[in-house]
Design an enzyme around this catalytic site. Structure first.
Site, PDB file in Angstrom:
ATOM      1  CB  CYS A   8      -0.946  -0.151   1.231  1.00 42.76           C
ATOM      2  SG  CYS A   8      -0.229   0.127   2.862  1.00 42.76           S
ATOM      3  CG  ASN A  11       4.370  -1.680   4.931  1.00 39.75           C
ATOM      4  OD1 ASN A  11       5.531  -1.996   5.476  1.00 39.75           O
ATOM      5  ND2 ASN A  11       3.613  -2.438   5.163  1.00 39.75           N
ATOM      6  CB  CYS A  13      -3.637   1.851   7.114  1.00 41.80           C
ATOM      7  SG  CYS A  13      -3.333   3.474   8.113  1.00 41.80           S
ATOM      8  NE  ARG A  14      -4.442   1.400   1.841  1.00 39.77           N
ATOM      9  CZ  ARG A  14      -4.083   2.149   0.797  1.00 39.77           C
ATOM     10  NH1 ARG A  14      -5.062   2.116  -0.436  1.00 39.77           N
ATOM     11  NH2 ARG A  14      -3.234   2.982   0.538  1.00 39.77           N
ATOM     12  CB  SER A  15       0.264  -3.470   2.789  1.00 41.36           C
ATOM     13  OG  SER A  15       1.041  -2.428   3.376  1.00 41.36           O
ATOM     14  CG  ASP A 120      -5.127   6.030   2.345  1.00 41.17           C
ATOM     15  OD1 ASP A 120      -5.292   5.735   3.648  1.00 41.17           O
ATOM     16  OD2 ASP A 120      -4.354   6.819   1.961  1.00 41.17           O
TER      17      ASP A 120
HETATM   18  P1  4NP Z   1      -1.710   2.634   4.097  1.00 40.38           P
HETATM   19  O1  4NP Z   1      -2.387   4.246   4.527  1.00 40.38           O
HETATM   20  O2  4NP Z   1      -1.265   2.964   2.776  1.00 40.38           O
HETATM   21  O3  4NP Z   1      -2.818   1.979   4.082  1.00 40.38           O
HETATM   22  O4  4NP Z   1      -0.554   2.395   4.917  1.00 40.38           O
HETATM   23  C1  4NP Z   1      -1.634   5.604   4.528  1.00 40.38           C
HETATM   24  C2  4NP Z   1      -0.753   5.562   5.710  1.00 40.38           C
HETATM   25  C3  4NP Z   1      -0.186   6.840   5.805  1.00 40.38           C
HETATM   26  C4  4NP Z   1      -0.295   7.692   4.744  1.00 40.38           C
HETATM   27  C5  4NP Z   1      -1.162   7.370   3.711  1.00 40.38           C
HETATM   28  C6  4NP Z   1      -1.990   6.209   3.666  1.00 40.38           C
HETATM   29  N1  4NP Z   1       0.571   8.803   4.777  1.00 40.38           N
HETATM   30  O5  4NP Z   1       0.185   9.930   3.965  1.00 40.38           O
HETATM   31  O6  4NP Z   1       1.254   9.244   5.756  1.00 40.38           O
END
Ligand code: 4NP
Length: 159
Positions: A8, A11, A13-15, A120
Protein backbone atom coordinates in the site's frame (compact mmCIF):
# COMPACT_ATOMS: atom_id res chain seq x y z
CA UNK A 1 7.26 -22.01 -1.61
CA UNK A 2 4.88 -19.24 -2.68
CA UNK A 3 5.92 -15.72 -1.73
CA UNK A 4 3.32 -12.98 -1.39
CA UNK A 5 3.96 -9.27 -0.86
CA UNK A 6 1.12 -6.90 0.02
CA UNK A 7 1.75 -3.26 -0.91
CA UNK A 8 0.00 0.00 0.00
CA UNK A 9 1.15 3.60 0.33
CA UNK A 10 2.35 3.92 3.92
CA UNK A 11 2.67 0.24 4.95
CA UNK A 12 0.98 1.11 8.25
CA UNK A 13 -2.77 0.65 7.59
CA UNK A 14 -3.89 -1.66 4.77
CA UNK A 15 -0.95 -3.88 3.81
CA UNK A 16 0.06 -4.79 7.39
CA UNK A 17 -3.54 -5.86 8.00
CA UNK A 18 -3.60 -7.83 4.74
CA UNK A 19 -0.30 -9.48 5.69
CA UNK A 20 -1.57 -10.44 9.16
CA UNK A 21 -4.93 -11.70 7.96
CA UNK A 22 -3.42 -13.72 5.11
CA UNK A 23 -0.78 -15.21 7.44
CA UNK A 24 -3.56 -16.24 9.82
CA UNK A 25 -5.53 -17.90 6.99
CA UNK A 26 -2.42 -19.76 5.85
CA UNK A 27 -1.73 -20.92 9.43
CA UNK A 28 -5.31 -22.14 9.82
CA UNK A 29 -4.91 -24.10 6.58
CA UNK A 30 -1.72 -25.71 7.95
CA UNK A 31 0.30 -24.30 5.05
CA UNK A 32 2.74 -21.96 6.81
CA UNK A 33 5.77 -23.92 5.59
CA UNK A 34 4.75 -23.24 1.99
CA UNK A 35 4.55 -19.47 2.22
CA UNK A 36 6.66 -16.38 2.66
CA UNK A 37 4.40 -13.41 3.44
CA UNK A 38 5.43 -9.78 3.79
CA UNK A 39 4.20 -6.23 3.19
CA UNK A 40 5.74 -2.94 2.07
CA UNK A 41 4.81 0.62 1.15
CA UNK A 42 5.52 2.76 -1.87
CA UNK A 43 6.04 5.81 0.39
CA UNK A 44 8.84 6.56 2.83
CA UNK A 45 7.02 8.51 5.58
CA UNK A 46 6.54 5.66 8.03
CA UNK A 47 9.64 3.51 7.54
CA UNK A 48 10.39 1.66 10.78
CA UNK A 49 7.00 2.45 12.33
CA UNK A 50 4.61 -0.16 13.74
CA UNK A 51 1.17 -0.46 12.10
CA UNK A 52 -1.42 2.25 12.78
CA UNK A 53 -3.08 1.59 16.19
CA UNK A 54 -6.44 1.28 14.43
CA UNK A 55 -5.12 -1.57 12.23
CA UNK A 56 -3.58 -3.24 15.30
CA UNK A 57 -6.95 -2.95 17.07
CA UNK A 58 -9.10 -4.34 14.25
CA UNK A 59 -6.69 -7.29 13.87
CA UNK A 60 -6.56 -7.90 17.64
CA UNK A 61 -10.33 -8.27 17.71
CA UNK A 62 -9.83 -11.31 15.47
CA UNK A 63 -6.96 -12.61 17.66
CA UNK A 64 -4.43 -11.57 15.05
CA UNK A 65 -1.34 -9.80 16.40
CA UNK A 66 0.27 -7.43 13.89
CA UNK A 67 1.88 -5.15 16.49
CA UNK A 68 5.39 -6.46 15.82
CA UNK A 69 5.42 -5.43 12.16
CA UNK A 70 7.67 -2.58 10.99
CA UNK A 71 6.91 -0.47 7.92
CA UNK A 72 9.37 -0.63 5.07
CA UNK A 73 9.57 0.75 1.56
CA UNK A 74 9.46 -1.56 -1.44
CA UNK A 75 12.96 -2.18 -2.81
CA UNK A 76 14.03 -3.24 -6.33
CA UNK A 77 14.93 -6.76 -5.13
CA UNK A 78 11.28 -7.36 -4.17
CA UNK A 79 10.28 -7.44 -7.82
CA UNK A 80 12.15 -10.66 -8.48
CA UNK A 81 12.04 -12.24 -5.03
CA UNK A 82 8.22 -12.37 -4.69
CA UNK A 83 5.96 -14.56 -6.85
CA UNK A 84 2.92 -12.40 -6.17
CA UNK A 85 2.96 -8.65 -5.49
CA UNK A 86 -0.47 -7.30 -4.61
CA UNK A 87 -1.32 -3.60 -4.81
CA UNK A 88 -4.07 -2.42 -2.46
CA UNK A 89 -5.31 0.23 -4.91
CA UNK A 90 -4.79 1.45 -8.45
CA UNK A 91 -2.42 4.22 -7.36
CA UNK A 92 -0.18 1.68 -5.67
CA UNK A 93 -0.46 -0.48 -8.80
CA UNK A 94 0.72 2.36 -11.08
CA UNK A 95 3.61 3.19 -8.76
CA UNK A 96 4.71 -0.43 -8.56
CA UNK A 97 4.57 -0.89 -12.34
CA UNK A 98 6.59 2.27 -12.89
CA UNK A 99 9.26 1.18 -10.41
CA UNK A 100 9.42 -2.42 -11.58
CA UNK A 101 10.06 -1.62 -15.22
CA UNK A 102 10.24 -4.87 -17.19
CA UNK A 103 10.16 -7.00 -14.01
CA UNK A 104 6.43 -6.47 -13.54
CA UNK A 105 4.86 -9.86 -14.23
CA UNK A 106 4.17 -10.64 -10.57
CA UNK A 107 2.33 -7.36 -9.88
CA UNK A 108 -1.44 -7.13 -9.81
CA UNK A 109 -4.33 -5.47 -8.02
CA UNK A 110 -5.17 -7.37 -4.81
CA UNK A 111 -8.95 -7.35 -5.41
CA UNK A 112 -9.27 -7.96 -9.12
CA UNK A 113 -12.49 -9.97 -9.57
CA UNK A 114 -13.96 -7.38 -10.12
CA UNK A 115 -11.11 -4.86 -9.86
CA UNK A 116 -11.71 -2.64 -6.84
CA UNK A 117 -9.50 -0.50 -4.61
CA UNK A 118 -9.08 -1.20 -0.91
CA UNK A 119 -9.79 2.40 0.21
CA UNK A 120 -7.07 4.27 2.11
CA UNK A 121 -8.47 4.51 5.68
CA UNK A 122 -5.74 6.80 7.08
CA UNK A 123 -7.98 9.89 7.31
CA UNK A 124 -11.08 7.83 8.04
CA UNK A 125 -12.46 6.60 11.38
CA UNK A 126 -12.61 3.08 12.85
CA UNK A 127 -15.39 2.14 10.42
CA UNK A 128 -12.94 2.60 7.57
CA UNK A 129 -10.58 0.12 9.21
CA UNK A 130 -13.36 -2.39 9.76
CA UNK A 131 -14.25 -2.09 6.06
CA UNK A 132 -10.59 -2.67 5.14
CA UNK A 133 -10.53 -5.73 7.39
CA UNK A 134 -13.61 -7.21 5.70
CA UNK A 135 -12.12 -6.57 2.25
CA UNK A 136 -8.68 -8.03 3.01
CA UNK A 137 -10.26 -11.07 4.67
CA UNK A 138 -12.42 -11.83 1.62
CA UNK A 139 -9.52 -11.10 -0.72
CA UNK A 140 -7.15 -13.24 1.34
CA UNK A 141 -9.54 -16.19 1.28
CA UNK A 142 -9.95 -15.87 -2.49
CA UNK A 143 -6.18 -15.65 -2.95
CA UNK A 144 -5.52 -18.71 -0.81
CA UNK A 145 -8.15 -20.67 -2.76
CA UNK A 146 -6.60 -19.57 -6.02
CA UNK A 147 -3.16 -20.71 -4.88
CA UNK A 148 -4.20 -24.01 -3.30
CA UNK A 149 -6.41 -25.21 -6.16
CA UNK A 150 -3.23 -25.35 -8.25
CA UNK A 151 -5.07 -24.17 -11.35
CA UNK A 152 -2.65 -21.32 -11.99
CA UNK A 153 0.86 -22.61 -12.77
CA UNK A 154 2.38 -19.31 -11.61
CA UNK A 155 1.11 -19.72 -8.07
CA UNK A 156 0.42 -23.38 -7.35
CA UNK A 157 1.84 -25.09 -4.30
CA UNK A 158 2.75 -28.76 -4.00
CA UNK A 159 1.78 -30.26 -0.67
P1 4NP B 1 -1.73 2.85 4.07
O1 4NP B 1 -2.35 4.22 4.64
O2 4NP B 1 -1.22 3.14 2.68
O3 4NP B 1 -2.90 1.91 4.06
O4 4NP B 1 -0.65 2.43 5.03
C1 4NP B 1 -1.62 5.40 4.67
C2 4NP B 1 -0.79 5.68 5.74
C3 4NP B 1 -0.10 6.86 5.79
C4 4NP B 1 -0.23 7.78 4.76
C5 4NP B 1 -1.04 7.50 3.69
C6 4NP B 1 -1.75 6.31 3.65
N1 4NP B 1 0.46 9.01 4.83
O5 4NP B 1 0.24 9.86 3.94
O6 4NP B 1 1.28 9.22 5.73
Amino acid sequence: MTSVLFVCLGNICRSPLAEGVFRSLVEQAGLSDHFRIDSAGTGRWHIGDPPDPRSIEVAARQDIDISGQQAREIVPGDFHSFNIILAMDNNNLSTLRARAGAQNSSIRLFLDHPPIDVPDPYYDDENGFEEVYQMVKAGGEALLNQITDNSDPRYGIRT
